[in-house]
Design an enzyme around this catalytic site. Structure first.
Site, PDB file in Angstrom:
ATOM      1  N   THR A 281       0.873  -1.318   0.047  1.00 42.83           N
ATOM      2  CA  THR A 281      -0.131  -0.091  -0.140  1.00 42.83           C
ATOM      3  C   THR A 281       0.822   1.147  -0.005  1.00 42.83           C
ATOM      4  O   THR A 281       0.396   2.238  -0.700  1.00 42.83           O
ATOM      5  CB  THR A 281      -0.974   0.028   1.272  1.00 42.83           C
ATOM      6  OG1 THR A 281      -0.237  -0.411   2.290  1.00 42.83           O
ATOM      7  CG2 THR A 281      -2.092  -0.797   1.001  1.00 42.83           C
ATOM      8  N   PHE A 410      -6.996   4.966   5.583  1.00 44.29           N
ATOM      9  CA  PHE A 410      -6.440   4.064   6.651  1.00 44.29           C
ATOM     10  C   PHE A 410      -7.554   3.051   7.400  1.00 44.29           C
ATOM     11  O   PHE A 410      -7.253   2.442   8.292  1.00 44.29           O
ATOM     12  CB  PHE A 410      -5.436   4.507   7.375  1.00 44.29           C
ATOM     13  CG  PHE A 410      -4.200   5.153   6.833  1.00 44.29           C
ATOM     14  CD1 PHE A 410      -3.167   4.449   6.334  1.00 44.29           C
ATOM     15  CD2 PHE A 410      -4.271   6.558   6.430  1.00 44.29           C
ATOM     16  CE1 PHE A 410      -1.913   4.820   5.772  1.00 44.29           C
ATOM     17  CE2 PHE A 410      -3.148   7.090   5.759  1.00 44.29           C
ATOM     18  CZ  PHE A 410      -2.025   6.130   5.442  1.00 44.29           C
ATOM     19  N   CYS A 417      -5.969   0.965  10.041  1.00 43.47           N
ATOM     20  CA  CYS A 417      -4.459   0.402   9.954  1.00 43.47           C
ATOM     21  C   CYS A 417      -3.565   0.895  11.073  1.00 43.47           C
ATOM     22  O   CYS A 417      -3.418   1.882  11.619  1.00 43.47           O
ATOM     23  CB  CYS A 417      -3.790   1.133   8.994  1.00 43.47           C
ATOM     24  SG  CYS A 417      -2.195   1.150   8.244  1.00 43.47           S
TER      25      CYS A 417
HETATM   26 MN1  MNH Z   1      -2.431  -0.726   6.468  1.00 41.28          MN
HETATM   27  C1  MNH Z   1      -4.964  -2.423   8.110  1.00 41.28           C
HETATM   28  C2  MNH Z   1      -4.458   0.942   4.653  1.00 41.28           C
HETATM   29  C3  MNH Z   1       0.355   1.115   5.375  1.00 41.28           C
HETATM   30  C4  MNH Z   1      -0.214  -2.652   8.437  1.00 41.28           C
HETATM   31  N1  MNH Z   1      -4.418  -0.684   6.334  1.00 41.28           N
HETATM   32  C5  MNH Z   1      -5.345  -1.608   7.218  1.00 41.28           C
HETATM   33  C6  MNH Z   1      -6.612  -1.145   6.512  1.00 41.28           C
HETATM   34  C7  MNH Z   1      -6.529  -0.199   5.683  1.00 41.28           C
HETATM   35  C8  MNH Z   1      -4.998  -0.011   5.343  1.00 41.28           C
HETATM   36  C9  MNH Z   1      -7.660   0.366   4.730  1.00 41.28           C
HETATM   37  C10 MNH Z   1      -7.828  -1.573   7.129  1.00 41.28           C
HETATM   38  C11 MNH Z   1      -8.383  -2.815   6.257  1.00 41.28           C
HETATM   39  C12 MNH Z   1      -9.759  -3.435   6.734  1.00 41.28           C
HETATM   40  O1  MNH Z   1     -10.450  -2.736   7.519  1.00 41.28           O
HETATM   41  O2  MNH Z   1     -10.114  -4.738   6.432  1.00 41.28           O
HETATM   42  N2  MNH Z   1      -1.978   0.560   5.104  1.00 41.28           N
HETATM   43  C13 MNH Z   1      -3.087   1.192   4.522  1.00 41.28           C
HETATM   44  C14 MNH Z   1      -2.709   2.286   3.624  1.00 41.28           C
HETATM   45  C15 MNH Z   1      -1.323   2.417   3.964  1.00 41.28           C
HETATM   46  C16 MNH Z   1      -0.743   1.009   4.825  1.00 41.28           C
HETATM   47  C17 MNH Z   1      -3.429   2.978   2.483  1.00 41.28           C
HETATM   48  C18 MNH Z   1       0.049   3.023   3.007  1.00 41.28           C
HETATM   49  C19 MNH Z   1      -0.382   4.324   2.534  1.00 41.28           C
HETATM   50  N3  MNH Z   1      -0.281  -0.847   6.768  1.00 41.28           N
HETATM   51  C20 MNH Z   1       0.731  -0.083   6.211  1.00 41.28           C
HETATM   52  C21 MNH Z   1       1.905  -0.155   6.862  1.00 41.28           C
HETATM   53  C22 MNH Z   1       1.814  -1.064   7.666  1.00 41.28           C
HETATM   54  C23 MNH Z   1       0.452  -1.549   7.784  1.00 41.28           C
HETATM   55  C24 MNH Z   1       3.228   0.519   6.625  1.00 41.28           C
HETATM   56  C25 MNH Z   1       2.857  -1.900   8.628  1.00 41.28           C
HETATM   57  C26 MNH Z   1       3.960  -1.172   9.218  1.00 41.28           C
HETATM   58  N4  MNH Z   1      -2.681  -2.387   8.041  1.00 41.28           N
HETATM   59  C27 MNH Z   1      -1.411  -2.909   8.607  1.00 41.28           C
HETATM   60  C28 MNH Z   1      -2.160  -3.843   9.433  1.00 41.28           C
HETATM   61  C29 MNH Z   1      -3.545  -3.928   9.393  1.00 41.28           C
HETATM   62  C30 MNH Z   1      -3.784  -2.665   8.305  1.00 41.28           C
HETATM   63  C31 MNH Z   1      -1.288  -4.804  10.435  1.00 41.28           C
HETATM   64  C32 MNH Z   1      -4.614  -4.640  10.000  1.00 41.28           C
HETATM   65  C33 MNH Z   1      -4.967  -3.848  11.394  1.00 41.28           C
HETATM   66  C34 MNH Z   1      -5.964  -4.885  12.294  1.00 41.28           C
HETATM   67  O3  MNH Z   1      -6.863  -5.319  11.526  1.00 41.28           O
HETATM   68  O4  MNH Z   1      -5.386  -4.891  13.403  1.00 41.28           O
END
Ligand code: MNH
Length: 468
Positions: A281, A410, A417
């Site tokens: 992402t 996010f 996130c």
């Molecule tokens: Mn990220 C969950 C978007 C960067 C680790 N992330 C989510 C969700 C979104 C999202 C939307 C929720 C999904 C859902 O509800 O089903 N994340 C992003 C975006 C970026 C991003 C747009 C960058 C730009 N994410 C990152 C990074 C990390 C990360 C960097 C780790 C270092 N994300 C996660 C994790 C989850 C998540 C782990 C799940 C969290 C949970 O459910 O507890």
């Protein structure tokens, strides 16, 4: 004029040409499902449903309805078929865990300290070193007419960053021309998962899930696990090499709430989850931001003016954590990029109890709807020019003209996130160093082609770099 009806509630709009048994399969796209869903949203409105092979999908793209779904008291995350298809990769890792799986809350509590502001401060130098590897790599390709493919290089930066900052592991992305086999295995596994979403190998839905690809998939999953187990084993074997990172937290800390620790298998699931969720992402976000910056020189100039105030042109910038956090205009560039192309294009929300949304469409407890973010982020409530790129929308003084509670790149609620601050810091830092150092010349005639593999990315976008 009201049409007399025996139903108490109106029906959710659906596409014309519904086929018995198969449902709304005409126009289903397995390669670009999000953009396909966006096209339907433009025709069918703020809520619509599609039935495909016995599955029912409800898409919400209106700001008001999305705000309801974001209400944690009435709705919560559901995995849905798309994330269920990723379970063979992520298992009960944070992203693909069910809400009530005990390992979700244990891992959430154990990992939270890895995402505080002081933790971000700790990752700053690693992030900076990684971006400098990118600029060394780019310095060799600038001013000589080379067309540099942006997205693959952004993949390298973000994968190295999460690998090093999270787990002390280097993929060597910039020291070899070859893709690391871990990356190849991960991409094949994601693609296999996406194609197996409907569990039915019909050619219509993206082709053959042959015995051979299934076999390859088993080998890929085994290889991912093997690499990660090695990373874990090497840390365990060198306990004196203590670091402040995600792996250390998982190996050594206890969830204060339950008194539980994460087991070996779950730690492996988390590492794989973070390597994927933590780089795909962010890489897309960086790539889209560079696409917009290259195509909006006036925006790039304003961003540079801010950047040069911190680090004068010509000098080699040595950004501190605080300086990066203060790049407000660049942050708005990123916010606006993620408004138009939220690289995680949406999330599923299920009703906690029987309810009506929009005051009239019934959802039973457990019924879910997909929040189609790129469309919610273009709701007419954003103004008549909702499709235009304009970072100034995010100026604090324009807060009142933005629709409330629906800008959610996010995600939302307790399952949103965990890596948000990590992503914001690494992307703003990378964009700052890139803009400080280069002019970006976009390839003439390139039209944005958004590729979908779990996340969204610009495909085939290339620039020429000129050293400033
Ligand atoms: Mn990220 C969950 C978007 C960067 C680790 N992330 C989510 C969700 C979104 C999202 C939307 C929720 C999904 C859902 O509800 O089903 N994340 C992003 C975006 C970026 C991003 C747009 C960058 C730009 N994410 C990152 C990074 C990390 C990360 C960097 C780790 C270092 N994300 C996660 C994790 C989850 C998540 C782990 C799940 C969290 C949970 O459910 O507890």
């Amino acid at each position: 004029m009201a049409v007399p009806t025996t139903r108490r509630h109106p029906r959710v709009p659906h596409p014309p040409h519904r086929i018995p048994l198969l449902g709304d399969v005409i126009g289903v796209s397995i390669t670009k499902p999000t953009q396909n869903a966006m096209a339907y949203a433009r025709r069918l409105g703020p809520i619509y449903e599609r039935r495909v092979l016995g599955y029912r999908f409800t898409f919400v793209s209106g700001a008001e309805l999305a705000a309801e779904l974001n209400d944690e008291k009435r709705f919560r995350k559901q995995l849905g078929v798309a994330l269920e298809a990723l379970r063979p990769i992520g298992h009960d890792g944070l992203f693909t865990a069910h809400n009530d799986e005990p390992n979700w809350s244990t891992a959430h509590n154990v990992l939270l300290p890895g995402f505080t502001q002081s933790a971000m401060r700790g990752y700053h130098q690693t992030m900076l070193d990684t971006v400098r590897e990118l600029t060394r790599h780019w310095d060799r390709q600038c001013d000589d007419g080379t067309w540099v493919a942006v997205t693959p290089d952004m993949n390298k930066v973000t994968l190295e960053t999460i690998g090093r900052a999270g787990f002390g592991y280097e993929f060597g992305s910039f020291s070899s021309e070859e893709q690391h086999p871990f990356v190849a295995a991960m991409l094949r596994a994601l693609s296999f998962a996406q194609r197996s979403t409907f569990k039915i190998p019909v050619p219509l839905l993206g082709g053959a899930l042959t015995r051979r690809t299934a076999q390859q998939n088993r080998a890929d999953l085994a290889y991912l696990a093997e690499v990660v187990d090695e990373v874990i084993a090497s840390r365990r074997a060198n306990p004196h090499e203590r670091r402040d990172d995600l792996l250390e937290l998982m190996l050594t800390s206890t969830d204060p709430e339950s008194g539980r620790r994460l087991d070996e298998v779950n730690i492996r699931n988390q590492v794989i989850t973070f390597l994927i969720a933590g780089h795909e992402t962010s890489s897309g976000a960086l790539s889209f931001a560079l696409y917009y910056l290259a195509n909006h020189p006036e925006v790039a100039d304003r961003a540079r003016a801010e950047i040069y105030r911190a680090w004068p042109a010509g000098a080699e910038p040595d950004p501190t954590f605080e300086q990066v956090a203060k790049l407000r205009y660049l942050r708005h560039v990123l916010d606006e990029t993620l408004r138009l192309w939220p690289t995680a294009p949406g999330y599923m929300r299920e009703a906690r109890e029987d309810t009506l949304i929009g005051g009239r469409y019934p959802m039973k407890a457990g019924d879910a709807a997909f929040v189609l973010l790129p469309q919610v982020h273009r709701d007419p409530a954003w103004g008549p020019d909702a499709d235009a790129f304009d970072p100034d929308r995010f100026l604090p003084e324009h807060a009142h003209s933005r629709p409330g509670h629906v800008y959610k790149p996010f995600g939302t609620g307790i399952r949103s996130c965990i890596g948000r601050q990590f992503a914001l810091h690494e992307t703003v830092l990378a964009l700052a160093l890139i803009l400080h150092r280069y002019d970006l010349e976009p390839e003439p005639g390139y039209r944005l082609d958004v590729e979908e593999l779990l996340t969204l990315k610009p495909s085939g976008f290339r620039v020429q770099l000129r050293r400033r």
